[in-house]
Scaffold this active site. Structure first.
Site, PDB file in Angstrom:
ATOM      1  N   THR A  74       0.889  -1.090  -0.026  1.00 24.85           N
ATOM      2  CA  THR A  74       0.002  -0.034   0.277  1.00 24.85           C
ATOM      3  C   THR A  74       0.915   1.258  -0.048  1.00 24.85           C
ATOM      4  OG1 THR A  74      -1.686  -1.161   1.158  1.00 24.85           O
ATOM      5  CG2 THR A  74      -1.896   1.187   1.260  1.00 24.85           C
ATOM      6  N   ARG A  95       5.534  -7.300  -7.371  1.00 20.17           N
ATOM      7  CA  ARG A  95       5.491  -8.681  -7.554  1.00 20.17           C
ATOM      8  C   ARG A  95       3.845  -9.259  -7.779  1.00 20.17           C
ATOM      9  NH1 ARG A  95       6.892 -11.311  -1.988  1.00 20.17           N
ATOM     10  NH2 ARG A  95       5.933  -9.402  -1.301  1.00 20.17           N
ATOM     11  N   LYS A 106      -3.629 -14.881   3.967  1.00 19.11           N
ATOM     12  CA  LYS A 106      -2.968 -13.451   3.605  1.00 19.11           C
ATOM     13  C   LYS A 106      -4.113 -12.576   2.982  1.00 19.11           C
ATOM     14  CE  LYS A 106       1.422 -11.436   2.579  1.00 19.11           C
ATOM     15  NZ  LYS A 106       1.200 -10.836   1.294  1.00 19.11           N
ATOM     16  N   ALA A 274       9.289 -14.393  -0.387  1.00 23.85           N
ATOM     17  CA  ALA A 274      10.420 -13.997   0.268  1.00 23.85           C
ATOM     18  C   ALA A 274      11.097 -14.833   1.558  1.00 23.85           C
ATOM     19  CB  ALA A 274       9.960 -12.292   0.881  1.00 23.85           C
ATOM     20  N   PHE A 302       7.945  -9.352   2.767  1.00 34.87           N
ATOM     21  CA  PHE A 302       8.221  -9.447   4.301  1.00 34.87           C
ATOM     22  C   PHE A 302       8.970  -8.326   4.840  1.00 34.87           C
ATOM     23  CE2 PHE A 302       7.006 -14.202   3.342  1.00 34.87           C
ATOM     24  CZ  PHE A 302       5.808 -13.925   3.867  1.00 34.87           C
ATOM     25  N   PHE A 383      -2.480   5.153  12.056  1.00 36.20           N
ATOM     26  CA  PHE A 383      -4.157   4.722  12.377  1.00 36.20           C
ATOM     27  C   PHE A 383      -4.772   5.822  13.131  1.00 36.20           C
ATOM     28  CE2 PHE A 383      -2.251   1.001  10.621  1.00 36.20           C
ATOM     29  CZ  PHE A 383      -3.302  -0.067  10.371  1.00 36.20           C
ATOM     30  N   TRP A 411      -3.707   5.019   2.769  1.00 32.90           N
ATOM     31  CA  TRP A 411      -4.568   4.025   2.582  1.00 32.90           C
ATOM     32  C   TRP A 411      -5.914   4.751   2.517  1.00 32.90           C
ATOM     33  CZ3 TRP A 411      -9.074   3.008   5.445  1.00 32.90           C
ATOM     34  CH2 TRP A 411      -9.620   1.737   5.355  1.00 32.90           C
TER      35      TRP A 411
END
Length: 558
Positions: A74, A95, A106, A274, A302, A383, A411
């Site tokens: 993101t 990717r 996930k 990864a 990761f 957040f 986001w």
């Protein structure tokens, strides 16, 4: 306030025709192979024929992942859109998602909120068929191998020492260990076998590191599929399989062009895991992004101990790439989890947990600055529950390492929420020159190189090779592979090989139980812990929530 899901946001986007995105990126029509209206492949000849000076390469990585989430993809997409908004010509290289995680636990990997690449459903599902082509090439080699044995085994292949597995792009634990070739002489030779998930296939790594078809064929020929009765390696080239495999991959090797929600050109190509492979998009996509943009933004899988380490020590070394800056993504919530806080308690201010967890971020940042000697910025995905005191604490700690912290709100706001981060990245590229170095040199022994990764990147006290791994290291050296880079197969949840050791553990050693050569990819895989190359589905897989209606609208994908 009700938030839209990622797929709802993506489905509301009015995508531009891919021809318009190509024009914006400076891709001539002759290089474009359209897959419908909103995605295309790009012919590889553009990389050699485009005489533009390469842009600046920016790597986006992250702290050690937690269930609280970090938002690396993101952030990568939002940063690209933020750069576009401040007037920079930019291309993002990502990717491709694997179907296994999409239907497992996930979910997808096309970004989130208002920082996504689209068409989101296509990218997360079959896309342009690259993974299917990789699976077909992998399984063609397996079929030719078993057929060779069935037809008389003139190469003397020891069926007890076959290392090549079949693959499927799905989480399916039932296929980890199988016995095949049953049913009598006409149905093959009985032997123990197994499946990997497609993204764990060496062909995925080979495709992502190949520069063109000739390089691809050479790498495919070098793949070791097992050993003969004289303990000598048997390769795909010895089975005369490389040409046919390359033919299956002729389109898969071409990068895929799509767009972000805000119309920024995006290359989505390749996807090795990864924690069991090198975790980066293809070299061809990264090099093309450098030709198309003044800034090329890419990510590695990761945390920085896995994805960034492999991006820098394997991909950059092999492809001759030098990053200009690194973005380290973190969240207050994730750092509090590293400090021992339960996921249910993350919404409350807790400076004590943050203080315990922040060493994880600081170790990653220190590695980038002091081991790899690259300019770095920390991007905090803010957040609503994060407090000013928590943010100020992180800023003060990072200042001690002379690294700036930028709050990112991509986001919720897309490119607008990434403008400040974009400005800091541009400043790093223009004002702070790095002195890029690797965490280890290729000249040492296999054990010395792994030891260097453990000490320099993980912060551990060195490596322990099991007796089996020591024998394998001696054999690989004898075979001439000692100078290959190392690809660590390790848990993504800790700097150590123990997933329960959060934060920045100290005083540990990493145990390598198995070493294997990926001769086509050109690296040695060091297996630690209980890393598996075929994941399983969780008790309640994401697939249970995915549906499609009569109009073709997909729901539940995230």
């Amino acid at each position: 306030m009700a938030y839209l899901s990622d797929i709802e946001i993506a489905q509301q986007c009015e995508m531009k025709p891919i021809t318009e995105i190509a024009e914006k990126a400076g891709i001539e029509q002759k290089y474009l192979e359209q897959y419908g209206n909103f995605k295309a492949k790009i012919d590889l000849s553009i990389v050699k024929e485009n005489k533009k000076e390469d842009g600046k390469l920016i790597l986006v990585t992250a702290i050690t992942p937690t269930p609280a989430g970090e938002g690396k993809t993101t952030t990568t997409i939002g940063l690209a859109d933020g750069m576009s908004r401040i007037g920079k010509k930019v291309c993002v290289a990502l990717r491709e998602p694997s179907l296994g995680p999409v239907f497992g636990i996930k979910g997808g990997a096309a970004g989130g909120g208002y920082a996504q690449v689209v068409p989101m459903e296509d990218i997360n599902l079959h896309f342009t068929g690259d993974f299917h082509a990789i699976g077909a090439a992998n399984n063609l080699l397996a079929a030719m191998l078993d057929n060779h044995i069935h037809q008389g085994n003139s190469l003397g292949i020891d069926t007890r020492r076959i290392t090549w597995k079949r693959c499927v792009d799905m989480n399916d634990r039932q296929l980890r260990y199988v016995t095949d070739g049953l049913g009598g002489r006409v149905n093959g030779v009985p032997r123990e076998d197994g499946f990997d998930i497609t993204v764990a296939s060496e062909i995925m790594a080979v495709l992502c590191l190949s520069s063109d078809i000739d390089d691809l064929k050479k790498r495919l020929s070098n793949i070791i599929i097992g050993y003969d009765f004289n303990d000598q390696p048997v390769t795909a080239g010895m089975l005369n399989a490389a040409g046919a495999m390359a033919a299956l991959l002729k389109d898969a090797i071409k990068p895929n062009l799509v767009q972000t929600l805000e119309g920024t050109p995006a290359l989505v190509h390749g996807g090795p895991f990864a924690n069991i492979a090198h975790g980066c998009n293809s070299v061809t996509a990264t090099k093309l992004a450098l030709k198309l943009g003044d800034y090329a933004i890419t990510e590695a899988g990761f945390g920085a101990d896995l994805g960034a380490e492999k991006f820098l020590d394997i991909k950059c070394r092999m492809a001759g790439l030098t990053p200009s800056a690194v973005v380290m993504v973190a969240t207050v919530r994730a750092l509090k989890m590293h400090g021992g806080l339960d996921k249910k308690a993350l919404n409350e201010e807790n400076l004590e947990a943050l203080e315990k967890g922040i060493p994880n971020l600081l170790r990653h940042v220190s590695n980038i600055k002091n081991v790899y000697k690259l300019p770095c910025v920390v991007a905090i995905n803010r957040f609503p529950t994060d407090t000013d005191k928590e943010i100020e604490f992180i800023i003060s700690k990072c200042k001690e390492l002379q690294v700036n912290v930028v709050l990112s709100d991509v986001w919720a706001k897309g490119g607008e929420g990434g403008e400040e981060l974009a400005k800091e990245v541009v400043r790093l590229c223009e004002e702070e020159k790095g002195n890029f170095t690797f965490s280890y040199e290729l000249g040492g022994t296999i054990e010395e190189k792994i030891d260097a990764i453990v000490r320099n990147v993980y912060g551990g006290d060195g490596v322990i090779l099991t007796p089996n791994a020591k024998k394998q290291a001696e054999k690989l050296a004898e075979m001439g592979f000692e100078n290959c880079p190392i690809c660590m197969a390790k848990t993504q949840y800790s700097f150590s090989d123990d997933a329960t050791k959060l934060g920045a553990p100290e005083g540990f050693k990493v145990t390598v139980r198995n070493l294997k050569i990926s001769a086509g990819a050109g690296f040695i895989v060091a297996l630690t812990g209980d890393i598996m190359t075929m994941p399983g589905l969780p008790k309640v897989p994401a697939a249970e929530r995915i549906d499609i209606d009569n109009s073709g609208k997909i729901t539940g994908l995230f």
